[in-house]
Design a protein around this motif. Structure first.
Motif, PDB file in Angstrom:
ATOM      1  N   ALA A 168      -7.043  27.493  44.211  1.00  0.00           N
ATOM      2  CA  ALA A 168      -7.305  28.637  45.215  1.00  0.00           C
ATOM      3  C   ALA A 168      -5.854  28.520  46.633  1.00  0.00           C
ATOM      4  O   ALA A 168      -5.663  29.024  46.419  1.00  0.00           O
ATOM      5  N   ALA A 169      -6.306  27.345  47.249  1.00  0.00           N
ATOM      6  CA  ALA A 169      -5.492  27.056  48.751  1.00  0.00           C
ATOM      7  C   ALA A 169      -4.792  27.297  48.559  1.00  0.00           C
ATOM      8  O   ALA A 169      -3.537  27.908  49.061  1.00  0.00           O
ATOM      9  N   VAL A 170      -3.445  26.730  47.294  1.00  0.00           N
ATOM     10  CA  VAL A 170      -2.221  26.611  47.187  1.00  0.00           C
ATOM     11  C   VAL A 170      -1.347  27.772  47.084  1.00  0.00           C
ATOM     12  O   VAL A 170      -0.244  28.044  47.007  1.00  0.00           O
ATOM     13  N   VAL A 219      -3.184  19.842  50.943  1.00  0.00           N
ATOM     14  CA  VAL A 219      -4.508  20.532  50.648  1.00  0.00           C
ATOM     15  C   VAL A 219      -4.606  19.651  49.318  1.00  0.00           C
ATOM     16  O   VAL A 219      -4.295  18.794  48.702  1.00  0.00           O
ATOM     17  N   SER A 220      -6.299  19.117  49.747  1.00  0.00           N
ATOM     18  CA  SER A 220      -7.323  18.273  49.028  1.00  0.00           C
ATOM     19  C   SER A 220      -8.805  18.235  48.477  1.00  0.00           C
ATOM     20  O   SER A 220      -9.097  19.750  49.411  1.00  0.00           O
ATOM     21  N   ILE A 223       4.181  22.328  49.958  1.00  0.00           N
ATOM     22  CA  ILE A 223       2.638  22.137  50.436  1.00  0.00           C
ATOM     23  C   ILE A 223       2.101  20.789  49.308  1.00  0.00           C
ATOM     24  O   ILE A 223       3.019  21.209  48.987  1.00  0.00           O
ATOM     25  N   ARG A 224       2.110  20.288  50.077  1.00  0.00           N
ATOM     26  CA  ARG A 224       2.137  19.256  49.522  1.00  0.00           C
ATOM     27  C   ARG A 224       0.321  18.941  48.554  1.00  0.00           C
ATOM     28  O   ARG A 224      -0.637  18.990  49.813  1.00  0.00           O
ATOM     29  N   HIS A 225       0.642  18.642  47.425  1.00  0.00           N
ATOM     30  CA  HIS A 225      -0.733  18.292  47.181  1.00  0.00           C
ATOM     31  C   HIS A 225      -0.627  17.502  45.565  1.00  0.00           C
ATOM     32  O   HIS A 225      -0.007  17.638  45.395  1.00  0.00           O
ATOM     33  N   GLN A 248      -0.647   5.491  44.033  1.00  0.00           N
ATOM     34  CA  GLN A 248      -0.092   6.803  43.792  1.00  0.00           C
ATOM     35  C   GLN A 248      -0.194   7.925  44.483  1.00  0.00           C
ATOM     36  O   GLN A 248      -1.319   7.851  45.001  1.00  0.00           O
ATOM     37  N   GLY A 249       0.324   8.283  44.294  1.00  0.00           N
ATOM     38  CA  GLY A 249       0.440  10.456  44.801  1.00  0.00           C
ATOM     39  C   GLY A 249       1.374  10.165  45.771  1.00  0.00           C
ATOM     40  O   GLY A 249       1.850   9.730  46.720  1.00  0.00           O
ATOM     41  N   ALA A 250       1.979  11.631  45.825  1.00  0.00           N
ATOM     42  CA  ALA A 250       3.495  11.663  47.104  1.00  0.00           C
ATOM     43  C   ALA A 250       2.146  13.066  48.308  1.00  0.00           C
ATOM     44  O   ALA A 250       3.561  13.053  48.928  1.00  0.00           O
ATOM     45  N   MET A 251       1.256  12.582  48.543  1.00  0.00           N
ATOM     46  CA  MET A 251       0.909  13.737  49.302  1.00  0.00           C
ATOM     47  C   MET A 251       0.792  12.792  51.256  1.00  0.00           C
ATOM     48  O   MET A 251      -0.537  12.217  51.266  1.00  0.00           O
TER      49      MET A 251
END
Length: 427
Positions: free
Chosen positions: A372-374, A363-364, A387-389, A261-264
């Motif tokens: 916080a980073a986003v 970001v992970s 911005i991918r997370h 799963q996931g789109a990062m």
């Protein structure tokens, strides 16, 4: 057990679809429903009380369903609360929400979920909402909730149907297990059948020590020719599944792995410079992304900001050093000194590090660090679509896992040491 086998066995006839009186998936504009639901969150919104009422209603009216869930429901309750919040927060972006729910439906096949179960869930949710709101409940608000739910269910059913040609989960065996510090392990595994995934994605893992209980873990490597998978797993001592994977799992032990799963992910050769921000075991996804970028024809200039509490918390330094030596296009900036895994210091270091507005950012890490980073990257002018997370769903543990919520009726699981001894045949 006979009833449960009948429920989870393949249906002899086509499965019933969820109620058809909801919005058409391709025409649903959830912005209006989002405004109505959000305005009434104090009245009835995702909360421990709502989740408790929902499961109480479900198991009271359909007791057989309890057997489909793990002994302790704490993680499940917290996960559902966060999932409902995610639905509400993204109702004004139906295409993004549909894609998320499609992937969720594909993944839910491993739980034995069938379309009829969604109807039971809908009725239980409606009962729980009415119970929370009492006399102040309105038909308009209930219909907004049901339209949202039916939109999500339609996408989940479609995702499950699209994945019928693949198994609901893959059986695997642990090929390597290395403790890297208190509550932290690097685990290698290989599946019996070919397993497809992409760097930057994650999968849910299940250990036979705790049946029906799954936890998400990021892949810590790009796809390899030998099919071996790598996961970095941290246990804080509050999650039995993560504790089992870290402290009670060894080479030769079986695992189950859900679909990726996931789109990062990296889409082809990036046409711009790359920024990767990782905290704690977020290094796993960062490592996989770097390995994939390295294999590209022209790796982009890449900055990695890696947050950790102390130098000792940089647990995979040989692999990181090897990447630095091989990749002249990579610059690594360690960010140390934050007891929470570099949460705030990491975001501030990124802000001081340069102009990232033209970069593609990944970001992970623990949810608080990701949030916080986003926020910092958005404030620095990086567009949201760059911005991918993965969805931020809760407190820190092995990955982005929600904070457990204990319910009086949750059945405590036997101690893991006892389970481990029983499985090994020891008294």
């Amino acid at each position: 057990m006979r009833l449960r086998r009948q429920i989870t066995a393949p249906a002899p006839a086509p499965a019933r679809r969820p109620p058809a009186n909801g919005p058409h998936p391709d025409a649903y504009d959830g912005a209006a429903d989002q405004r109505l639901i959000t305005a009434n969150l104090p009245l009835a919104g995702p909360s421990p009380e709502l989740i408790d009422r929902l499961y109480d209603a479900m198991f009271e009216h359909h007791p057989y369903l309890r057997g489909l869930f793990p002994e302790s429901m704490a993680f499940q309750r917290a996960h559902l609360e966060q999932a409902l919040r995610h639905l509400i927060d993204h109702l004004d972006r139906p295409d993004e929400l549909r894609a998320f729910c499609t992937r969720l439906g594909r993944d839910h096949r491993k739980l034995g979920v069938r379309p009829v179960h969604y109807e039971v869930f809908e009725a239980s949710l409606a009962e729980a909402l009415r119970g929370c709101a009492g006399a102040a409940w309105s038909r308009d608000l209930e219909q907004a909730w049901l339209r949202m739910l039916r939109f999500a269910v339609a996408a989940m059913v479609a995702g499950a149907e699209e994945a019928l040609a693949e198994p609901p989960y893959w059986n695997a065996v642990v090929t390597g297990h290395r403790l890297c510090g208190p509550g932290l392990a690097v685990v290698h595994a290989r599946t019996a059948e070919p397993y497809a995934y992409r760097a930057g994605q994650y999968a849910h893992l299940q250990t036979p020590l705790l049946p029906h209980a799954w936890r998400p873990c990021s892949f810590a490597c790009a796809p390899r020719a030998d099919g071996e998978l790598e996961f970095h797993i941290r246990s804080s001592g509050t999650d039995d599944v993560l504790e089992a994977l870290v402290a009670h799992t060894g080479v030769g032990d079986p695992l189950r792995i859900g679909p990726a799963q996931g789109a990062m992910t990296v889409d082809g050769a990036p046409d711009r410079d790359v920024l990767i921000v990782a905290a704690g075991t977020g290094w796993a996804a960062a490592k996989a992304l770097l390995e994939e970028l390295e294999c590209g024809p022209r790796p982009p200039r890449t900055h990695l900001f890696l947050g950790a509490g102390t130098p000792g918390d940089l647990y995979d330094t040989p692999a990181l050093a090897a990447l630095e030596d091989r990749c002249p296009w990579l610059r690594v900036v360690p960010v140390l000194g934050q007891a929470d895994g570099g949460r705030h210091g990491l975001a501030e270091a990124v802000a001081r590090g340069g102009d990232w507005s033209a970069h593609l950012a990944y970001v992970s890490g623990p949810p608080a660090a990701v949030s916080a980073a986003v926020r910092q990257l958005s404030a620095l002018g990086v567009p949201a679509d760059r911005i991918r997370h993965d969805p931020v769903t809760g407190a820190d543990s092995g990955r982005d896992t929600p904070r457990p919520h204990l319910h009086p009726h949750d059945r405590p699981a036997p101690g893991l040491a006892v389970r481990h001894a029983e499985r090994a045949g020891r008294p």
